[in-house]
Design an enzyme around this catalytic site. Structure first.
Site, short mmCIF file in Angstrom:
data_model
loop_
_atom_site.label_atom_id
_atom_site.label_comp_id
_atom_site.label_asym_id
_atom_site.label_seq_id
_atom_site.Cartn_x
_atom_site.Cartn_y
_atom_site.Cartn_z
N GLY A 1 -15.83 -11.74 7.83
CA GLY A 1 -14.47 -11.49 8.29
C GLY A 1 -13.95 -10.17 7.76
O GLY A 1 -13.98 -9.14 8.44
N SER A 2 -13.51 -10.18 6.50
CA SER A 2 -12.85 -9.00 5.94
C SER A 2 -13.77 -7.78 5.88
O SER A 2 -13.31 -6.65 6.07
CB SER A 2 -12.31 -9.32 4.54
OG SER A 2 -13.29 -9.93 3.74
N GLY B 1 -18.74 -16.58 4.12
CA GLY B 1 -17.89 -16.35 2.96
C GLY B 1 -18.45 -15.30 2.02
O GLY B 1 -19.56 -15.44 1.52
N GLY B 2 -17.70 -14.22 1.84
CA GLY B 2 -18.09 -13.19 0.89
C GLY B 2 -19.29 -12.35 1.32
O GLY B 2 -19.95 -11.74 0.48
N ASP C 1 -12.34 -19.48 13.06
CA ASP C 1 -12.07 -20.41 11.96
C ASP C 1 -10.84 -21.25 12.23
O ASP C 1 -9.71 -20.74 12.19
CB ASP C 1 -11.88 -19.62 10.66
CG ASP C 1 -13.19 -19.08 10.13
OD1 ASP C 1 -14.11 -19.89 9.89
OD2 ASP C 1 -13.31 -17.85 9.95
N HIS D 1 -15.71 -22.88 14.09
CA HIS D 1 -15.92 -23.55 12.79
C HIS D 1 -14.71 -24.44 12.53
O HIS D 1 -13.62 -23.93 12.22
CB HIS D 1 -16.09 -22.45 11.72
CG HIS D 1 -16.23 -22.95 10.32
ND1 HIS D 1 -16.13 -22.11 9.22
CD2 HIS D 1 -16.46 -24.18 9.81
CE1 HIS D 1 -16.30 -22.81 8.12
NE2 HIS D 1 -16.49 -24.07 8.45
N GLY E 1 -11.06 -21.89 3.49
CA GLY E 1 -9.60 -21.84 3.50
C GLY E 1 -9.03 -20.45 3.64
O GLY E 1 -7.98 -20.28 4.23
N MET F 1 -8.34 -24.11 11.08
CA MET F 1 -7.88 -24.78 9.84
C MET F 1 -6.63 -25.59 10.15
O MET F 1 -5.77 -25.14 10.90
CB MET F 1 -7.54 -23.74 8.77
CG MET F 1 -8.67 -22.78 8.47
SD MET F 1 -8.27 -21.73 7.07
CE MET F 1 -9.63 -20.56 7.13
N GLY G 1 -11.74 -13.16 2.50
CA GLY G 1 -11.69 -12.20 1.40
C GLY G 1 -12.00 -12.76 0.02
O GLY G 1 -11.64 -12.15 -0.99
N HIS H 1 -16.95 -15.64 15.52
CA HIS H 1 -16.69 -16.82 14.69
C HIS H 1 -15.18 -17.09 14.67
O HIS H 1 -14.39 -16.20 14.36
CB HIS H 1 -17.22 -16.53 13.29
CG HIS H 1 -17.20 -17.69 12.35
ND1 HIS H 1 -18.18 -18.68 12.36
CD2 HIS H 1 -16.35 -18.03 11.35
CE1 HIS H 1 -17.92 -19.56 11.41
NE2 HIS H 1 -16.80 -19.19 10.78
C1 DX5 Z 1 -13.34 -19.23 5.20
C2 DX5 Z 1 -13.84 -19.00 6.60
C3 DX5 Z 1 -14.60 -17.74 6.79
C4 DX5 Z 1 -13.84 -16.49 6.48
C5 DX5 Z 1 -14.79 -15.56 5.82
O1 DX5 Z 1 -12.79 -20.47 5.10
O2 DX5 Z 1 -14.66 -20.07 7.03
O3 DX5 Z 1 -15.20 -17.66 8.08
O4 DX5 Z 1 -13.30 -15.87 7.60
O5 DX5 Z 1 -14.08 -14.47 5.35
P1 DX5 Z 1 -14.78 -13.32 4.50
O6 DX5 Z 1 -15.92 -12.81 5.30
O7 DX5 Z 1 -13.68 -12.35 4.33
O8 DX5 Z 1 -15.23 -13.97 3.22
ZN ZN Z 2 -15.89 -19.85 9.00
#
Ligand code: DX5
Ligand code: ZN
Length: 218
Positions: free
Chosen positions: A196-197, A175-176, A34, A65, A141, A36, A144, A32
């Site tokens: 992610g985290s 997310g989360g 991201d 994304h 955005g 931005m 974590g 994935h």
């Molecule tokens: C947030 C991103 C996510 C992010 C998720 O805007 O779209 O893909 O990396 O991060 P975690 O898994 O740490 O919530």
């Molecule tokens: Zn994402």
């Protein structure tokens, strides 16, 4: 089959090639990415150049994304760079149907992302044209952040809606996602899990992904 999609937002960018190799060996189904722009979301990350670099070191599908304004302007560059899937936000597309067509015409998969406060009903006239729905379970955005609990009802609503209409788009959650939240997220009807985290912040990526799979299949 359920899909685990680690987000490189939490990878160590001083050694991105090694991180991609490690995550592929650990069993990632998609990677994935991201994107931005500092407009649609507060932070700025990376563009097609990183997708192109990732494509050179991994054969895992690249799931891009787009958290950007005017995605139509950048979609061709991401496709040329090697994106295998692209999702755009319903909130940033004035002509969503045209944007989805732009992605699909290139032969790759198209997804639509919803911010936490955007209703599932906004997908009514696009759901039959897309490959996946990305439900944001945090405000986009940053990595974590804490999972927003009412997302579970949103997933259930979408799943019911699709079953009634006999539609087969995948449901992706972003997310989360972590060891504590993933089982409930899976039980609600999720097909693809972005993390992610929880993955890149763990000591052993393979062990974390395996532990996620056990919780998803339980
Ligand atoms: C947030 C991103 C996510 C992010 C998720 O805007 O779209 O893909 O990396 O991060 P975690 O898994 O740490 O919530
Ligand atoms: Zn994402």
């Amino acid at each position: 089959m359920k899909i685990i999609a680690p987000s490189i937002l939490s990878a160590d960018f001083t050694k991105l090639g090694d991180e991609l190799t490690s995550i592929e060996e650990a069993g990632a189904d998609w990677i994935h990415i991201d994107v931005m722009d500092g407009q649609f979301v507060p932070d700025i990350t990376y563009g097609p150049i990183i997708v192109k670099a990732a494509k050179r070191v991994t054969s895992v599908p690249l799931d891009v994304h787009l958290m950007i304004q005017n995605p139509d302007q950048m979609i061709p560059a991401f496709i040329n760079a090697g994106a295998d899937l692209i999702s755009v936000h319903v909130e940033s597309c004035i002509h969503l149907n045209r944007t989805i067509q732009l992605i699909k015409d290139s032969g790759i998969q198209a997804g639509v992302a919803l911010n936490p406060a955007t209703p599932v009903s906004s997908l009514e006239w696009i759901l039959d044209a897309i490959d996946y729905v990305l439900i944001m379970s945090v405000n986009p955005g940053y990595a974590g952040q804490k999972f927003i609990p009412n997302t579970l009802n949103k997933i259930r609503d979408l799943k019911n809606d699709m079953e009634k209409k006999k539609l087969s788009a995948l449901i992706q959650i972003d997310g989360g996602v972590n060891e504590d939240t993933i089982a409930d997220i899976a039980a609600a009807g999720t097909d693809a899990f972005v993390a992610g985290s929880a993955i890149f912040g763990s000591k052993d990526y393979k062990q974390t992904i395996e532990s996620f799979r056990k919780k998803i299949d339980a």
